[in-house]
Design a protein around this motif. Sequence first.
Motif, PDB file in Angstrom:
ATOM      1  N   THR A 108     100.062  45.761  36.810  1.00 52.05           N
ATOM      2  CA  THR A 108      99.893  44.364  36.403  1.00 52.05           C
ATOM      3  C   THR A 108     101.083  43.889  35.567  1.00 52.05           C
ATOM      4  OG1 THR A 108      98.549  45.088  34.522  1.00 52.05           O
ATOM      5  CG2 THR A 108      97.367  44.389  36.503  1.00 52.05           C
ATOM      6  N   ILE A 109     101.254  44.476  34.377  1.00 53.78           N
ATOM      7  CA  ILE A 109     102.380  44.056  33.532  1.00 53.78           C
ATOM      8  C   ILE A 109     103.353  45.199  33.274  1.00 53.78           C
ATOM      9  CG2 ILE A 109     101.053  42.225  32.416  1.00 53.78           C
ATOM     10  CD1 ILE A 109     100.869  44.038  29.935  1.00 53.78           C
ATOM     11  N   GLY A 110     103.123  46.352  33.859  1.00 48.78           N
ATOM     12  CA  GLY A 110     103.958  47.528  33.615  1.00 48.78           C
ATOM     13  C   GLY A 110     105.406  47.355  34.014  1.00 48.78           C
ATOM     14  N   HIS A 111     105.667  46.492  34.976  1.00 49.07           N
ATOM     15  CA  HIS A 111     107.029  46.263  35.460  1.00 49.07           C
ATOM     16  C   HIS A 111     107.842  45.358  34.524  1.00 49.07           C
ATOM     17  CE1 HIS A 111     104.788  42.713  36.647  1.00 49.07           C
ATOM     18  NE2 HIS A 111     105.946  42.085  36.683  1.00 49.07           N
ATOM     19  N   MET A 112     107.180  44.739  33.554  1.00 48.55           N
ATOM     20  CA  MET A 112     107.846  43.766  32.681  1.00 48.55           C
ATOM     21  C   MET A 112     108.722  44.442  31.634  1.00 48.55           C
ATOM     22  SD  MET A 112     104.798  40.994  32.086  1.00 48.55           S
ATOM     23  CE  MET A 112     105.877  39.839  31.239  1.00 48.55           C
ATOM     24  N   LYS A 113     109.763  43.738  31.234  1.00 49.50           N
ATOM     25  CA  LYS A 113     110.617  44.204  30.141  1.00 49.50           C
ATOM     26  C   LYS A 113     109.859  44.015  28.829  1.00 49.50           C
ATOM     27  CE  LYS A 113     114.877  43.062  32.517  1.00 49.50           C
ATOM     28  NZ  LYS A 113     116.067  42.233  32.548  1.00 49.50           N
ATOM     29  N   GLN A 120     100.770  35.947  24.668  1.00 50.56           N
ATOM     30  CA  GLN A 120     100.169  35.251  25.810  1.00 50.56           C
ATOM     31  C   GLN A 120     100.020  36.181  27.014  1.00 50.56           C
ATOM     32  OE1 GLN A 120     102.167  31.675  26.929  1.00 50.56           O
ATOM     33  NE2 GLN A 120     100.685  31.150  28.504  1.00 50.56           N
ATOM     34  N   VAL A 121     101.009  37.017  27.273  1.00 47.53           N
ATOM     35  CA  VAL A 121     100.945  37.966  28.391  1.00 47.53           C
ATOM     36  C   VAL A 121      99.791  38.940  28.190  1.00 47.53           C
ATOM     37  CG1 VAL A 121     102.160  39.865  29.536  1.00 47.53           C
ATOM     38  CG2 VAL A 121     103.391  37.782  28.965  1.00 47.53           C
ATOM     39  N   VAL A 122      99.691  39.482  26.978  1.00 46.29           N
ATOM     40  CA  VAL A 122      98.626  40.441  26.674  1.00 46.29           C
ATOM     41  C   VAL A 122      97.263  39.756  26.746  1.00 46.29           C
ATOM     42  CG1 VAL A 122      97.666  41.977  24.919  1.00 46.29           C
ATOM     43  CG2 VAL A 122     100.140  41.894  25.290  1.00 46.29           C
ATOM     44  N   GLN A 123      97.145  38.532  26.217  1.00 46.64           N
ATOM     45  CA  GLN A 123      95.871  37.813  26.260  1.00 46.64           C
ATOM     46  C   GLN A 123      95.463  37.523  27.695  1.00 46.64           C
ATOM     47  OE1 GLN A 123      93.886  37.209  23.453  1.00 46.64           O
ATOM     48  NE2 GLN A 123      92.430  36.952  25.114  1.00 46.64           N
ATOM     49  N   ASN A 124      96.403  37.163  28.547  1.00 50.32           N
ATOM     50  CA  ASN A 124      96.077  36.929  29.958  1.00 50.32           C
ATOM     51  C   ASN A 124      95.552  38.207  30.609  1.00 50.32           C
ATOM     52  OD1 ASN A 124      96.765  34.229  29.910  1.00 50.32           O
ATOM     53  ND2 ASN A 124      98.851  34.576  30.611  1.00 50.32           N
ATOM     54  N   LEU A 125      96.157  39.330  30.271  1.00 48.82           N
ATOM     55  CA  LEU A 125      95.689  40.607  30.813  1.00 48.82           C
ATOM     56  C   LEU A 125      94.281  40.930  30.294  1.00 48.82           C
ATOM     57  CD1 LEU A 125      96.244  43.114  32.529  1.00 48.82           C
ATOM     58  CD2 LEU A 125      97.254  44.159  30.510  1.00 48.82           C
ATOM     59  N   ILE A 126      94.050  40.694  29.015  1.00 46.70           N
ATOM     60  CA  ILE A 126      92.720  40.935  28.446  1.00 46.70           C
ATOM     61  C   ILE A 126      91.684  40.058  29.145  1.00 46.70           C
ATOM     62  CG2 ILE A 126      91.292  40.585  26.378  1.00 46.70           C
ATOM     63  CD1 ILE A 126      93.757  41.486  24.737  1.00 46.70           C
ATOM     64  N   ASN A 127      92.009  38.790  29.337  1.00 46.37           N
ATOM     65  CA  ASN A 127      91.072  37.875  29.988  1.00 46.37           C
ATOM     66  C   ASN A 127      90.767  38.300  31.422  1.00 46.37           C
ATOM     67  OD1 ASN A 127      91.071  36.389  27.645  1.00 46.37           O
ATOM     68  ND2 ASN A 127      92.441  34.808  28.422  1.00 46.37           N
ATOM     69  N   SER A 128      91.768  38.768  32.126  1.00 46.38           N
ATOM     70  CA  SER A 128      91.564  39.136  33.532  1.00 46.38           C
ATOM     71  C   SER A 128      90.869  40.483  33.677  1.00 46.38           C
ATOM     72  CB  SER A 128      92.894  39.164  34.271  1.00 46.38           C
ATOM     73  OG  SER A 128      93.694  40.225  33.799  1.00 46.38           O
ATOM     74  N   GLU A 129      90.975  41.359  32.676  1.00 45.67           N
ATOM     75  CA  GLU A 129      90.416  42.710  32.761  1.00 45.67           C
ATOM     76  C   GLU A 129      89.166  42.892  31.901  1.00 45.67           C
ATOM     77  OE1 GLU A 129      91.514  45.170  34.639  1.00 45.67           O
ATOM     78  OE2 GLU A 129      93.307  44.198  35.387  1.00 45.67           O
ATOM     79  N   ARG A 140      95.138  49.430  22.362  1.00 44.64           N
ATOM     80  CA  ARG A 140      95.675  50.739  21.942  1.00 44.64           C
ATOM     81  C   ARG A 140      96.857  51.144  22.807  1.00 44.64           C
ATOM     82  NH1 ARG A 140      92.715  56.382  20.876  1.00 44.64           N
ATOM     83  NH2 ARG A 140      94.312  57.692  21.776  1.00 44.64           N
ATOM     84  N   LEU A 141      96.766  50.908  24.107  1.00 37.39           N
ATOM     85  CA  LEU A 141      97.856  51.305  25.006  1.00 37.39           C
ATOM     86  C   LEU A 141      99.062  50.387  24.880  1.00 37.39           C
ATOM     87  CD1 LEU A 141      95.892  52.244  28.238  1.00 37.39           C
ATOM     88  CD2 LEU A 141      97.142  53.782  26.726  1.00 37.39           C
ATOM     89  N   ILE A 142      98.836  49.102  24.731  1.00 36.19           N
ATOM     90  CA  ILE A 142      99.971  48.178  24.712  1.00 36.19           C
ATOM     91  C   ILE A 142     100.647  48.136  23.353  1.00 36.19           C
ATOM     92  CG2 ILE A 142     100.617  45.749  24.917  1.00 36.19           C
ATOM     93  CD1 ILE A 142      98.881  45.574  27.292  1.00 36.19           C
ATOM     94  N   VAL A 143      99.914  48.286  22.278  1.00 33.12           N
ATOM     95  CA  VAL A 143     100.512  48.223  20.952  1.00 33.12           C
ATOM     96  C   VAL A 143     101.116  49.550  20.550  1.00 33.12           C
ATOM     97  CG1 VAL A 143     100.085  47.680  18.527  1.00 33.12           C
ATOM     98  CG2 VAL A 143      99.002  46.342  20.306  1.00 33.12           C
TER      99      VAL A 143
END
Length: 144
Positions: A108-113, A120-129, A140-143
């Motif tokens: 999903t976002i793993g390819h991003m720099k 906003q990117v993290v919140q969108n991922l949280i909302n979708s998952e 825990r994984l992203i921070v």
Amino acid sequence: MNKEKRVNGQGAVFYSESNKKWIAKIQVGTDNNGNPIIKRFSSTKSKSEATKKLEEFKRKILINEHSSNKAILNDYIENWLELYQKPKVKATTRHRDVTAFENHIRHTIGHMKLKDIDVQVVQNLINSEKTVMPIRLLRRLIVC
């Protein structure tokens, strides 16, 4: 006197009576034998000066770790899972985190720099998952 415990990874600051100095120290890793590698700072003036030196060191380390404009989230999390998390957690915790990374972040976002990932990117991922993955685990994984 109420003594507040510092969080792991924050370092320690104390007064050494024998040296008559304020000492700040932090573990920066472990050697091949598993012994801690400690970085020390000292100040004869004050506790705040020793703390300032410690915080400056931590900031420089953080900047160096993330300074590459080409650093990718997948690479960063893989490195974190292997070097920092693996020696400190049980196999079941590691399995859960690796599985969560593989199933929810890598594609999903793993390819991003790293520099492009913001709130906003993290919140969108949280909302979708939200229904599939616990928010606490995602944070825990992203921070890391």
